[in-house]
Each structure stands twice: as C-alpha cells, then as structure tokens.
Design an enzyme around this catalytic site. Sequence first.
Site, PDB file in Angstrom:
ATOM      1  N   CYS A 161     118.704 -19.504 -19.664  1.00 45.87           N
ATOM      2  CA  CYS A 161     118.137 -18.941 -20.892  1.00 45.87           C
ATOM      3  C   CYS A 161     116.621 -18.942 -20.730  1.00 45.87           C
ATOM      4  CB  CYS A 161     118.594 -19.746 -22.111  1.00 45.87           C
ATOM      5  SG  CYS A 161     118.109 -21.497 -22.059  1.00 45.87           S
TER       6      CYS A 161
ATOM      7  N   ARG B  77     114.945  -9.607 -24.690  1.00 44.87           N
ATOM      8  CA  ARG B  77     114.205 -10.393 -23.696  1.00 44.87           C
ATOM      9  C   ARG B  77     114.807 -10.171 -22.312  1.00 44.87           C
ATOM     10  NH1 ARG B  77     113.352 -16.494 -25.234  1.00 44.87           N
ATOM     11  NH2 ARG B  77     111.893 -16.323 -23.487  1.00 44.87           N
TER      12      ARG B  77
END
Length: 278
Positions: free
Chosen positions: A233, A175
């Site tokens: 995050c 990611r």
Amino acid sequence: MDTITDPAALAAALASERPPLLLDVRWQLGGPPGRPEYEAGHLPGAVYVDLDSQLAGPPGASGRHPLPDLTGFAAAMRRAGVTRDRAVVAYDGGQGWAAARAWWLLRWAGHPSVAVLDGGLPAWTAHGGPLTTEEPAAAEGDFVPEPGALPALTADEAAALARRGVLLDARAAERYRGDVEPIDRVGGHIPGAVSAPTAQNVGPDGRFLPADRLAERFAALGATPGAEVGVYCGSGVSAAHQVLALAVAGVPAALYVGSWSAWSADPGRPVATGPQPG
C-alpha cells in the site's frame, strides 16, 4: 482467534475464564493521535498501543512505517501485557487498518492467537458493549518474538512477485494510476501490480464482507489459494488490512512492509502509471 471476531463473540470471550488481552490501536494517518480518544473511553481492560512509535520504526528510506526494532517492539508488547499463551484482540476506531497492523506484526512475530475486532469500537458500542475511562494496570507479559511466522517481502521480492504471481496494490485506484499522489515522492505503482483498493474489502458499516464474497473479489484479481500473492500500500498499514481480508478468504499472502513509500523513495526503482492492462 486468528483473523477477525465480532462483538458478540468478543463479549463472550471476555466473560470466560481466560479472556483475551485487548489492545486499543486507534490511529489516523496524519493525526490526531489516538491516545486522547483512548483516555476518553475504551473497552474495559484495553491497553493503548501507539502505531507510529510501537508498531513501526522511524520513517526513512525503508518507508513511512517500516518494521519496528524487534527489541523495542518486544518490550512494548510485554509492557502491554502480551503473553504467548493468551489470545490478543486488537481494535481501532472502526477503519480496521491500525488494528490489522497490530494483528500482522504480532502474527509475523510468532504470536499464535491474534484477532481483529471487526468494525472496531463503533461495532462494539452498537452491540451495547460498555466503555470505560479506567486504565488497567497491565501485568508484564512474557512475549518473545520469533519473526517470520507470516511472510514479508523486500522491494526486490515484491518486484519479482509482480512478474511471476499476483502483487496487489491496496491504495486507492487514483494513486495506483498516478493521477494523484498526496504523500509520496512520485505517483504510480510497481510494474505488474494489480489495483485492489482496501476500501473494497468492507461494507458500508466498515465491517469485512463475508468470506465467500471476499474470496470472489480476490479470485477476480487472480488471488486464489493456489496463487503466490503479495500486497503493498502506501506504508504497510492498509496493506496489512488487505492481508487480513485475504486470510479471511482463505488466501495466504505476503506483505511488502515498506510499500510505495519505500519503493518511490528510491529513484532507481521503475514506476508504472495508468490503468492496469485489460
């Protein structure tokens, strides 16, 4: 109790004259909800806290798990029995992310003594700790938040920190690189951020690596006690676990609560892709 505790230490604390308050924060991204698991069995005396509705505000431009309304958060914590002069221990189903979110929010809001049960409920039962289906009648707490005890970052502050300090991206490496993005508008990372997947903070049993090994891991990424460190995050949940791991390693760190879900929702924000240089 200000970072993590293990089942043996928790059992001893619960048997003391002033036992800690237990918060059950079982949660999984995308569900199922944790309340049914709590009702099926939890640590004796534990009160269930819902991450989505009590430890975060409604999703929107500020991210998928923005800071909750302070008045509502305070009321929820008081209903759970949180008082300023009693230690709190949060646990979840073992991943540690949700419990760390509760830890960070309470510490940020000024509670002086909060810990996470390392390894969560699985570690407790493996140690021989009992479970119950009895729900306690929690006495009303007196906790009054005083926000700012732990540092939090805005998007602009996170961008600036990535240029002058160390901004850790706690998501999975794919990611970070932008190879995949299963949740947010676009893949990639904040320019200048360093890939540091949260999953690498723990061993195969889901428990934190020893403090010296965590310190070595973070030092290799430039995150040392003398550096200015921030973490983000996807939505400020696994990054709270990273801030907790850094605290165990002796490295203070700020949390960008909005994280990638807020950053990527703004088309004016720059996006970097690919592996980090070097």
